[in-house]
Design an enzyme around this catalytic site. Structure first.
Site, PDB file in Angstrom:
ATOM      1  N   CYS A  81       0.835  -1.196   0.000  1.00 22.79           N
ATOM      2  CA  CYS A  81       0.000   0.000   0.000  1.00 22.79           C
ATOM      3  C   CYS A  81       0.882   1.264   0.000  1.00 22.79           C
ATOM      4  O   CYS A  81       1.578   1.524  -0.973  1.00 22.79           O
ATOM      5  CB  CYS A  81      -0.984  -0.022   1.167  1.00 22.79           C
ATOM      6  SG  CYS A  81      -2.333   1.189   0.990  1.00 22.79           S
ATOM      7  N   HIS A 195      -3.572  -4.947   0.150  1.00 24.59           N
ATOM      8  CA  HIS A 195      -3.058  -5.479   1.411  1.00 24.59           C
ATOM      9  C   HIS A 195      -3.124  -7.008   1.404  1.00 24.59           C
ATOM     10  O   HIS A 195      -4.200  -7.567   1.652  1.00 24.59           O
ATOM     11  CB  HIS A 195      -3.877  -4.948   2.589  1.00 24.59           C
ATOM     12  CG  HIS A 195      -3.691  -3.498   2.857  1.00 24.59           C
ATOM     13  ND1 HIS A 195      -2.726  -3.021   3.716  1.00 24.59           N
ATOM     14  CD2 HIS A 195      -4.346  -2.408   2.375  1.00 24.59           C
ATOM     15  CE1 HIS A 195      -2.792  -1.697   3.759  1.00 24.59           C
ATOM     16  NE2 HIS A 195      -3.767  -1.311   2.951  1.00 24.59           N
ATOM     17  N   GLU A 197      -2.046  -8.972   3.642  1.00 23.70           N
ATOM     18  CA  GLU A 197      -2.330  -9.407   5.012  1.00 23.70           C
ATOM     19  C   GLU A 197      -3.811  -9.305   5.359  1.00 23.70           C
ATOM     20  O   GLU A 197      -4.250  -9.848   6.382  1.00 23.70           O
ATOM     21  CB  GLU A 197      -1.488  -8.611   6.008  1.00 23.70           C
ATOM     22  CG  GLU A 197      -1.965  -7.208   6.324  1.00 23.70           C
ATOM     23  CD  GLU A 197      -1.639  -6.161   5.275  1.00 23.70           C
ATOM     24  OE1 GLU A 197      -1.926  -4.972   5.517  1.00 23.70           O
ATOM     25  OE2 GLU A 197      -1.094  -6.532   4.202  1.00 23.70           O
TER      26      GLU A 197
END
Length: 217
Positions: A81, A195, A197
């Site tokens: 990001c 993202h 994650e």
């Protein structure tokens, strides 16, 4: 050593750390340039403004440590990001009009605010928040996405986008009001605008692939 997740006060640290650990790789959250410069691999996560991030990293010595370890020593680097945007030479988010903040400079280019109107005149929301598909460009063989299907959906949340001066650095694109780079790659340097994650199974696959790049298996 382990994979260093750089703490420059810009969030997502624990999510990244837990994600790497869940796919079997040691990761440590650190704000110490002495640790960063010894890391096996480096992840630069982040949510926030480019200028603020740049100022923090320069003041703490993190910017210099990352450049040394990644550009000089060649360890794998993943920017997520805001971390991907910081791969570029400069960005104007958080700066007075006409001025730029310094990026890592690993790729030629800059970051600007995303458009909020499509070519047909319809408006879209910015920030761009939510799930969107990622389209790999023809002939792309990015090892960070080994096993990940074309047009897989990942989770995005951002208002700015990267502008790459070298088209070869763009690995994949996504669309909002406009087409924008969602994955970049140059040698040992990788960036995802989304993202991983926060992107469920396929996001974890990306993190697992990064660990494999770091440790050669």
């Amino acid at each position: 050593m382990a994979i260093a997740i750089v703490d420059y006060a810009k969030g997502n640290l624990m999510s990244c750390c837990r994600g790497m650990q869940s796919v079997g790789y040691d990761a440590v959250i650190t704000d110490d340039p002495k640790v960063i410069v010894m890391a096996d691999g480096i992840i630069l996560p982040g949510v926030g403004a480019f200028a603020d991030a740049s100022a923090t990293m320069l003041a703490t010595g993190q910017m210099q440590a990352i450049r040394t370890r990644v550009a000089d020593d060649g360890v794998p680097f993943l920017g997520i990001c805001l971390g991907m945007q910081l791969i570029m030479e400069r960005g104007d988010e958080g700066m007075p009009a006409g001025q730029w903040a310094e990026g890592l400079g690993f790729m030629r280019g800059h970051c600007v605010r995303m458009a909020d109107v499509r070519q047909d005149g319809t408006k879209v929301k910015v920030p761009h928040v939510g799930w969107n598909s990622v389209r790999f460009l023809p002939g792309d063989d990015n090892p960070l996405f080994a096993g990940v299907p074309q047009d897989t959906f990942f989770y995005f949340t951002h208002s700015y986008r990267s502008v790459c001066e070298d088209e070869a650095d763009v690995s994949a694109v996504s669309e909002h009001a406009e087409c924008f780079p969602s994955v970049v790659r140059k040698g040992n340097i990788f960036g995802t605008q989304f993202h991983p994650e926060k992107s469920s199974t396929w996001g974890l696959q990306v993190l697992k692939n990064f660990g494999s790049l770091v440790y050669g298996h």
